[in-house]
Design a protein around this motif. Sequence first.
Motif, PDB file in Angstrom:
ATOM      1  N   SER A  38       0.825  -1.209   0.000  1.00 26.73           N
ATOM      2  CA  SER A  38       0.000   0.000   0.000  1.00 26.73           C
ATOM      3  C   SER A  38       0.856   1.254   0.000  1.00 26.73           C
ATOM      4  CB  SER A  38      -0.920  -0.010   1.224  1.00 26.73           C
ATOM      5  OG  SER A  38      -1.793  -1.122   1.194  1.00 26.73           O
ATOM      6  N   THR A  39       2.022   1.179   0.618  1.00 22.84           N
ATOM      7  CA  THR A  39       2.917   2.337   0.622  1.00 22.84           C
ATOM      8  C   THR A  39       3.343   2.676  -0.795  1.00 22.84           C
ATOM      9  OG1 THR A  39       3.690   1.818   2.857  1.00 22.84           O
ATOM     10  CG2 THR A  39       5.104   3.212   1.490  1.00 22.84           C
ATOM     11  N   ALA A  40       3.678   1.605  -1.570  1.00 20.94           N
ATOM     12  CA  ALA A  40       4.074   1.853  -2.960  1.00 20.94           C
ATOM     13  C   ALA A  40       2.898   2.349  -3.803  1.00 20.94           C
ATOM     14  CB  ALA A  40       4.644   0.570  -3.563  1.00 20.94           C
ATOM     15  N   ARG A  41       1.687   1.910  -3.489  1.00 18.91           N
ATOM     16  CA  ARG A  41       0.531   2.313  -4.283  1.00 18.91           C
ATOM     17  C   ARG A  41       0.146   3.768  -4.017  1.00 18.91           C
ATOM     18  NH1 ARG A  41      -4.717  -1.189  -3.387  1.00 18.91           N
ATOM     19  NH2 ARG A  41      -3.251  -2.769  -4.207  1.00 18.91           N
ATOM     20  N   TYR A  42       0.147   4.167  -2.754  1.00 15.61           N
ATOM     21  CA  TYR A  42      -0.314   5.519  -2.409  1.00 15.61           C
ATOM     22  C   TYR A  42       0.812   6.542  -2.351  1.00 15.61           C
ATOM     23  CZ  TYR A  42      -4.707   3.245  -1.145  1.00 15.61           C
ATOM     24  OH  TYR A  42      -5.867   2.523  -1.170  1.00 15.61           O
ATOM     25  N   GLY A  43       2.046   6.096  -2.367  1.00 12.04           N
ATOM     26  CA  GLY A  43       3.153   7.022  -2.344  1.00 12.04           C
ATOM     27  C   GLY A  43       3.420   7.629  -0.986  1.00 12.04           C
ATOM     28  N   GLU A  44       2.876   7.073   0.069  1.00 15.72           N
ATOM     29  CA  GLU A  44       3.134   7.531   1.435  1.00 15.72           C
ATOM     30  C   GLU A  44       3.151   6.317   2.348  1.00 15.72           C
ATOM     31  OE1 GLU A  44       0.011   9.629   3.492  1.00 15.72           O
ATOM     32  OE2 GLU A  44      -1.419   9.138   1.909  1.00 15.72           O
ATOM     33  N   LEU A  45       3.749   6.504   3.492  1.00 16.17           N
ATOM     34  CA  LEU A  45       3.919   5.386   4.404  1.00 16.17           C
ATOM     35  C   LEU A  45       2.572   4.963   4.967  1.00 16.17           C
ATOM     36  CD1 LEU A  45       6.363   3.773   5.351  1.00 16.17           C
ATOM     37  CD2 LEU A  45       6.406   5.205   7.422  1.00 16.17           C
ATOM     38  N   MET A  46       2.205   3.695   4.769  1.00 23.49           N
ATOM     39  CA  MET A  46       0.934   3.142   5.228  1.00 23.49           C
ATOM     40  C   MET A  46       1.217   1.993   6.192  1.00 23.49           C
ATOM     41  SD  MET A  46      -1.188   5.027   3.446  1.00 23.49           S
ATOM     42  CE  MET A  46      -2.756   4.177   3.589  1.00 23.49           C
ATOM     43  N   VAL A  47       0.324   1.807   7.167  1.00 22.59           N
ATOM     44  CA  VAL A  47       0.481   0.716   8.136  1.00 22.59           C
ATOM     45  C   VAL A  47      -0.762  -0.156   8.106  1.00 22.59           C
ATOM     46  CG1 VAL A  47       2.015   2.041   9.640  1.00 22.59           C
ATOM     47  CG2 VAL A  47      -0.452   2.126  10.004  1.00 22.59           C
ATOM     48  N   ARG A  48      -0.593  -1.426   8.536  1.00 24.33           N
ATOM     49  CA  ARG A  48      -1.705  -2.358   8.573  1.00 24.33           C
ATOM     50  C   ARG A  48      -2.618  -2.043   9.755  1.00 24.33           C
ATOM     51  NH1 ARG A  48       2.702  -5.766   7.855  1.00 24.33           N
ATOM     52  NH2 ARG A  48       2.596  -6.269  10.066  1.00 24.33           N
ATOM     53  N   ARG A  49      -3.922  -2.114   9.495  1.00 27.64           N
ATOM     54  CA  ARG A  49      -4.899  -1.928  10.569  1.00 27.64           C
ATOM     55  C   ARG A  49      -5.215  -3.311  11.135  1.00 27.64           C
ATOM     56  NH1 ARG A  49      -8.347   2.537  11.148  1.00 27.64           N
ATOM     57  NH2 ARG A  49      -7.922   3.127   8.985  1.00 27.64           N
ATOM     58  N   GLU A  50      -4.250  -3.859  11.869  1.00 28.13           N
ATOM     59  CA  GLU A  50      -4.386  -5.218  12.380  1.00 28.13           C
ATOM     60  C   GLU A  50      -5.341  -5.297  13.566  1.00 28.13           C
ATOM     61  OE1 GLU A  50      -0.443  -6.286  13.274  1.00 28.13           O
ATOM     62  OE2 GLU A  50       0.051  -6.880  11.226  1.00 28.13           O
ATOM     63  N   GLU A  51      -5.579  -4.144  14.189  1.00 30.08           N
ATOM     64  CA  GLU A  51      -6.440  -4.129  15.360  1.00 30.08           C
ATOM     65  C   GLU A  51      -7.543  -3.096  15.151  1.00 30.08           C
ATOM     66  OE1 GLU A  51      -3.221  -5.154  18.823  1.00 30.08           O
ATOM     67  OE2 GLU A  51      -3.334  -3.113  18.032  1.00 30.08           O
ATOM     68  N   GLN A  52      -8.704  -3.471  15.551  1.00 32.38           N
ATOM     69  CA  GLN A  52      -9.845  -2.584  15.441  1.00 32.38           C
ATOM     70  C   GLN A  52     -10.085  -1.901  16.783  1.00 32.38           C
ATOM     71  OE1 GLN A  52     -11.359  -1.954  12.681  1.00 32.38           O
ATOM     72  NE2 GLN A  52     -10.224  -3.457  11.491  1.00 32.38           N
ATOM     73  N   PRO A  53     -10.260  -0.587  16.777  1.00 25.08           N
ATOM     74  CA  PRO A  53     -10.502   0.100  18.035  1.00 25.08           C
ATOM     75  C   PRO A  53     -11.851  -0.269  18.639  1.00 25.08           C
ATOM     76  CG  PRO A  53     -10.821   1.596  16.198  1.00 25.08           C
ATOM     77  CD  PRO A  53     -10.264   0.328  15.625  1.00 25.08           C
ATOM     78  N   GLN A  54     -11.872  -0.413  19.910  1.00 18.31           N
ATOM     79  CA  GLN A  54     -13.101  -0.724  20.635  1.00 18.31           C
ATOM     80  C   GLN A  54     -13.186   0.208  21.826  1.00 18.31           C
ATOM     81  OE1 GLN A  54     -13.331  -4.682  22.128  1.00 18.31           O
ATOM     82  NE2 GLN A  54     -15.402  -4.434  22.959  1.00 18.31           N
ATOM     83  N   ARG A  55     -14.278   0.910  21.934  1.00 13.82           N
ATOM     84  CA  ARG A  55     -14.404   1.892  22.999  1.00 13.82           C
ATOM     85  C   ARG A  55     -14.456   1.208  24.357  1.00 13.82           C
ATOM     86  NH1 ARG A  55     -18.584   6.952  22.985  1.00 13.82           N
ATOM     87  NH2 ARG A  55     -17.616   8.131  24.665  1.00 13.82           N
ATOM     88  N   ALA A  56     -13.712   1.773  25.304  1.00 21.64           N
ATOM     89  CA  ALA A  56     -13.688   1.209  26.650  1.00 21.64           C
ATOM     90  C   ALA A  56     -15.056   1.335  27.299  1.00 21.64           C
ATOM     91  CB  ALA A  56     -12.624   1.920  27.484  1.00 21.64           C
ATOM     92  N   ARG A  57     -15.424   0.325  28.062  1.00 12.80           N
ATOM     93  CA  ARG A  57     -16.734   0.285  28.697  1.00 12.80           C
ATOM     94  C   ARG A  57     -16.596   0.311  30.210  1.00 12.80           C
ATOM     95  NH1 ARG A  57     -20.556  -4.102  25.543  1.00 12.80           N
ATOM     96  NH2 ARG A  57     -20.769  -2.946  23.588  1.00 12.80           N
ATOM     97  N   CYS A  58     -17.617   0.840  30.835  1.00 20.03           N
ATOM     98  CA  CYS A  58     -17.661   0.891  32.295  1.00 20.03           C
ATOM     99  C   CYS A  58     -19.104   0.702  32.737  1.00 20.03           C
ATOM    100  CB  CYS A  58     -17.111   2.219  32.816  1.00 20.03           C
ATOM    101  SG  CYS A  58     -17.271   2.425  34.618  1.00 20.03           S
ATOM    102  N   THR A  59     -19.314  -0.204  33.672  1.00 25.95           N
ATOM    103  CA  THR A  59     -20.623  -0.422  34.275  1.00 25.95           C
ATOM    104  C   THR A  59     -20.581   0.053  35.716  1.00 25.95           C
ATOM    105  OG1 THR A  59     -21.097  -2.342  32.868  1.00 25.95           O
ATOM    106  CG2 THR A  59     -22.358  -2.136  34.907  1.00 25.95           C
TER     107      THR A  59
END
Length: 457
Positions: A233-254
């Motif tokens: 992807s870095t070569a395709r877009y011409g800028e440094l790209m990183v893998r989104r290996e983790e999906q953000p999940q909002r912290a929860r509190c009860t």
Amino acid sequence: MAAGGPAGGRGDGQGGLRAALSGLTTRGRSFLAAGVAAAVCAYALGQADLLRVGLLLAALPLICTLVVYRTRHQVTSSRGLSPARVPATTESRVRLRVDNVSRLPTGLLMLQDRVPYVLGPRPRFVLDRVQPGGRREVSYRVRSDLRGRYPLGPLQLRLTDPFGMCELTRSFTAYDTLTVVPRTEPLPPVRLSGEAAGYGDGRQRSLALAGEDDVIPRGYRHGDDLRRVHWRSTARYGELMVRREEQPQRARCTVLLDTRRTAYQGAGPDSAFEWAVSGAASTLVHMLERGYAVRLLTDTGSSVPGEGSDGFAGATQDSADSAGLMMDTLAVVGHSDGESLSPAYDVLRGGNEGLLVAFVGDLDKEQAAVAARMRQRSGAAVAFVLDSADWARGGVQDSAGPAAEQADDRLRRLREAGWTALAVKPGTALADLWRQAGQESTAGPVGGTTAGTGGWS
């Protein structure tokens, strides 16, 4: 803002006139009686001058009654609260406005607003004549040491003529509601042991289900691990790209609030139950301000009305709206008739509930065991345990008595299950206990059990 229209309280036909005549004051009745008597005597004696005096005396209160009766339907009122939601012991200003929509000036106006006795005495105001199309504004303050929802109004308006011949009372139908929410206190930022450090995408993370071919890259951010760079992807877009290996999940509190009637003794603003409600409110506001998705849960298993299907507020709503919704709920929460924490335990699904902060009262061995099992269904757990008997005695307790042994036993059970459990003494500030909970959590669990992971701040 509440308003009363000009048509409110209008009487029809003879019934309305009889109601108007019933408003004659002692002076007006005296003038009317004297005029009638003078007219009768003038007729009997044939005195024309006395007859004119009698007619004048009788006509004056009748004319004043007609003017006041007409003015009664040409006066409107409105009320405004600033603010409409206040913490306990905080004042709110109530503004009353009276408008004269008729073409004639009013006489003397006396206002009285109905307020519950908890908010103080009924405010009364006297207003001079209001010119046609004019308005008058007055204000007063209300304050309550007890949380709840209190109606203000309806407004009562007493009108009188300049001669004091007639006095009529009009009650408007509109009213407002003042919501007195629990007091809150700012809490210091602390951290539980085991909170994920992360790369900046979120406090908690879950692995992405996509493989290498389905990876969705994003732009490089300062602090990203270079091992996550996606070179294709870095070569395709011409800028440094990183893998989104983790999906953000909002912290929860009860936030769990124990409302069982059997768990608390005493009543009033300084009781153990009111401290627990105030502590739950402070925790909710604190966690929402720090970006958590928060859920308010009671021992009955019920949550705040109007939340999403997952029961958490703040994830899709504005934090201020979420806080207001839960504060309104805490403003009217009372004791439940239940005797067990099991309904709340059933709501906790297990493993993905995030941080659990509980405010509980007296726990016997059975309920302490239920609370201990709740720890298995959360990422991290903090319990503020109140000894209601200790609070009822004002903190005077025999440190070697059976009550003290029972209190130590339930704290030990909770700590062995992985809770960060703290005893709440009368008069203790929640901010100090909050800081102490962070220190004990960082130092490690008591009893050799693993506390699990989960973060709070």
